[in-house]
Write an enzyme that holds these catalytic residues in place. Structure first.
Site, PDB file in Angstrom:
ATOM      1  N   PRO A 139       0.776  -1.218   0.000  1.00 49.06           N
ATOM      2  CA  PRO A 139       0.000   0.000   0.000  1.00 49.06           C
ATOM      3  C   PRO A 139       0.815   1.280   0.000  1.00 49.06           C
ATOM      4  CG  PRO A 139      -0.257  -1.211   2.059  1.00 49.06           C
ATOM      5  CD  PRO A 139       0.442  -2.110   1.100  1.00 49.06           C
ATOM      6  N   ASN A 140       0.329   2.219  -0.807  1.00 51.07           N
ATOM      7  CA  ASN A 140       0.839   3.596  -0.913  1.00 51.07           C
ATOM      8  C   ASN A 140       2.141   3.733  -1.673  1.00 51.07           C
ATOM      9  OD1 ASN A 140      -1.320   4.882   0.585  1.00 51.07           O
ATOM     10  ND2 ASN A 140      -0.498   3.815   2.359  1.00 51.07           N
ATOM     11  N   ARG A 187       4.617  12.323  -2.225  1.00 52.23           N
ATOM     12  CA  ARG A 187       4.651  12.799  -0.835  1.00 52.23           C
ATOM     13  C   ARG A 187       5.864  12.200  -0.122  1.00 52.23           C
ATOM     14  NH1 ARG A 187      -0.185  14.516   1.695  1.00 52.23           N
ATOM     15  NH2 ARG A 187       1.334  14.838   3.344  1.00 52.23           N
ATOM     16  N   TYR A 223      11.160   8.702   1.401  1.00 52.50           N
ATOM     17  CA  TYR A 223      11.103   7.711   0.310  1.00 52.50           C
ATOM     18  C   TYR A 223      11.723   8.197  -0.999  1.00 52.50           C
ATOM     19  CZ  TYR A 223       7.998   5.592   3.680  1.00 52.50           C
ATOM     20  OH  TYR A 223       7.483   5.049   4.836  1.00 52.50           O
ATOM     21  N   ASN A 245       7.981  -5.824  -1.203  1.00 51.78           N
ATOM     22  CA  ASN A 245       7.950  -4.741  -0.226  1.00 51.78           C
ATOM     23  C   ASN A 245       6.496  -4.650   0.243  1.00 51.78           C
ATOM     24  OD1 ASN A 245       7.899  -2.444   1.304  1.00 51.78           O
ATOM     25  ND2 ASN A 245       9.045  -1.178  -0.143  1.00 51.78           N
ATOM     26  N   ALA A 269       3.222  -1.021   4.615  1.00 54.82           N
ATOM     27  CA  ALA A 269       2.682  -1.023   5.989  1.00 54.82           C
ATOM     28  C   ALA A 269       2.262  -2.421   6.433  1.00 54.82           C
ATOM     29  CB  ALA A 269       1.506  -0.063   6.091  1.00 54.82           C
ATOM     30  N   GLU A 281      12.750  -9.775   0.950  1.00 50.58           N
ATOM     31  CA  GLU A 281      11.998  -8.602   1.425  1.00 50.58           C
ATOM     32  C   GLU A 281      12.848  -7.359   1.180  1.00 50.58           C
ATOM     33  OE1 GLU A 281      11.893  -8.557   5.704  1.00 50.58           O
ATOM     34  OE2 GLU A 281      10.172  -7.202   5.763  1.00 50.58           O
ATOM     35  N   HIS A 303      12.924  -2.969   1.685  1.00 56.15           N
ATOM     36  CA  HIS A 303      12.341  -1.713   2.169  1.00 56.15           C
ATOM     37  C   HIS A 303      13.205  -0.558   1.689  1.00 56.15           C
ATOM     38  CE1 HIS A 303       9.382  -3.678   4.576  1.00 56.15           C
ATOM     39  NE2 HIS A 303      10.329  -4.510   4.996  1.00 56.15           N
ATOM     40  N   ARG A 355      13.702   3.330  12.456  1.00 54.25           N
ATOM     41  CA  ARG A 355      12.477   4.121  12.556  1.00 54.25           C
ATOM     42  C   ARG A 355      11.669   3.744  13.811  1.00 54.25           C
ATOM     43  NH1 ARG A 355       9.726   4.487   6.809  1.00 54.25           N
ATOM     44  NH2 ARG A 355       8.547   6.093   7.952  1.00 54.25           N
TER      45      ARG A 355
HETATM   46  O1  CA2 Z   1      10.664   1.644   3.623  1.00 54.90           O
HETATM   47  C1  CA2 Z   1       9.799   0.991   3.055  1.00 54.90           C
HETATM   48  O2  CA2 Z   1       9.918   0.559   1.907  1.00 54.90           O
HETATM   49  C2  CA2 Z   1       8.460   0.728   3.765  1.00 54.90           C
HETATM   50  O3  CA2 Z   1       8.035  -0.579   3.404  1.00 54.90           O
HETATM   51  C3  CA2 Z   1       7.490   1.773   3.252  1.00 54.90           C
HETATM   52  C4  CA2 Z   1       6.143   1.723   3.935  1.00 54.90           C
HETATM   53  C5  CA2 Z   1       6.285   1.726   5.453  1.00 54.90           C
HETATM   54  O4  CA2 Z   1       5.027   1.561   6.075  1.00 54.90           O
HETATM   55  C6  CA2 Z   1       7.228   0.638   5.925  1.00 54.90           C
HETATM   56  O5  CA2 Z   1       7.364   0.738   7.330  1.00 54.90           O
HETATM   57  C7  CA2 Z   1       8.585   0.782   5.272  1.00 54.90           C
HETATM   58  C8  CA2 Z   1       5.282   2.916   3.518  1.00 54.90           C
HETATM   59  C9  CA2 Z   1       5.086   3.030   2.044  1.00 54.90           C
HETATM   60  C10 CA2 Z   1       4.366   4.311   1.773  1.00 54.90           C
HETATM   61  O6  CA2 Z   1       4.951   4.895   0.661  1.00 54.90           O
HETATM   62  C11 CA2 Z   1       4.721   6.213   0.444  1.00 54.90           C
HETATM   63  C12 CA2 Z   1       5.355   6.747  -0.633  1.00 54.90           C
HETATM   64  C13 CA2 Z   1       5.208   8.085  -0.913  1.00 54.90           C
HETATM   65  C14 CA2 Z   1       4.396   8.872  -0.121  1.00 54.90           C
HETATM   66  C15 CA2 Z   1       3.761   8.313   0.963  1.00 54.90           C
HETATM   67  C16 CA2 Z   1       3.914   6.983   1.240  1.00 54.90           C
END
Ligand code: CA2
Length: 147
Positions: free
Chosen positions: A9-10, A17, A22, A74, A77, A98, A100, A107
């Site tokens: 997700p996201n 954002r 990221y 990946n 969340a 996996e 990230h 974090r």
């Molecule tokens: O660091 C990573 O790749 C994560 O998997 C990213 C997840 C986070 O919940 C994990 O703890 C670590 C979040 C992905 C959300 O991606 C976004 C990208 C741009 C703007 C907002 C969110």
């Protein structure tokens, strides 16, 4: 060799954002990085899948059984919550890596557990989008060594 790359997700919001965490690159760039790296490390097929829905990710992992040789994932969340994704990875028993983008280990406390990671033979964190290239390299080496 066939690889399935799954993004949770996201991640489709990349570059839009939170560039401080990221990066500024978009999801389209991530897809290009994955396609190029898959070719570089000897994969004939690389399917890239993104979903904001846990069940859709579980379905995709199940579909990989008998079709793909390995998975790069990946779970975003869902990393920190999804026993369902862990169980799906265990059920298909495909070699999985996996990845990230951020250094999750540096974090918040709630990011310190990874359920899907328990079914992965390697985890790559904190390398930005290049981490996907690294993950594909590690998976390729693993699959070639298994032959
Ligand atoms: O660091 C990573 O790749 C994560 O998997 C990213 C997840 C986070 O919940 C994990 O703890 C670590 C979040 C992905 C959300 O991606 C976004 C990208 C741009 C703007 C907002 C969110």
């Amino acid at each position: 060799m066939k690889v399935l790359i799954i993004n949770g997700p996201n991640l489709n919001m990349l570059g839009i954002r939170e560039p401080d965490i990221y990066g500024k690159e978009t999801y389209a760039t991530l897809e290009t990085i994955c396609r190029d790296a898959a070719k570089e490390f000897g994969f004939d097929t690389a399917e890239i899948f993104q979903s904001n829905h846990e069940g859709a990710i579980v379905d995709k992992i199940q579909e990989a059984y008998g079709t793909f040789d390995g998975i790069v994932i990946n779970p975003a969340a869902y990393t920190h919550t999804s026993v369902a994704i862990l169980d799906a990875l265990k059920a298909v028993a495909l070699p999985a890596v996996e990845v990230h983008i951020s250094a999750v280990e540096e974090r918040e406390d709630f990011r310190q557990v990874s359920y899907p990671g328990m079914a992965c033979f390697a985890t790559i964190t904190g390398e930005g989008l290049d981490g996907y290239r690294h993950a594909l390299q590690v998976l390729s080496e693993h699959l070639l060594a298994e032959r």
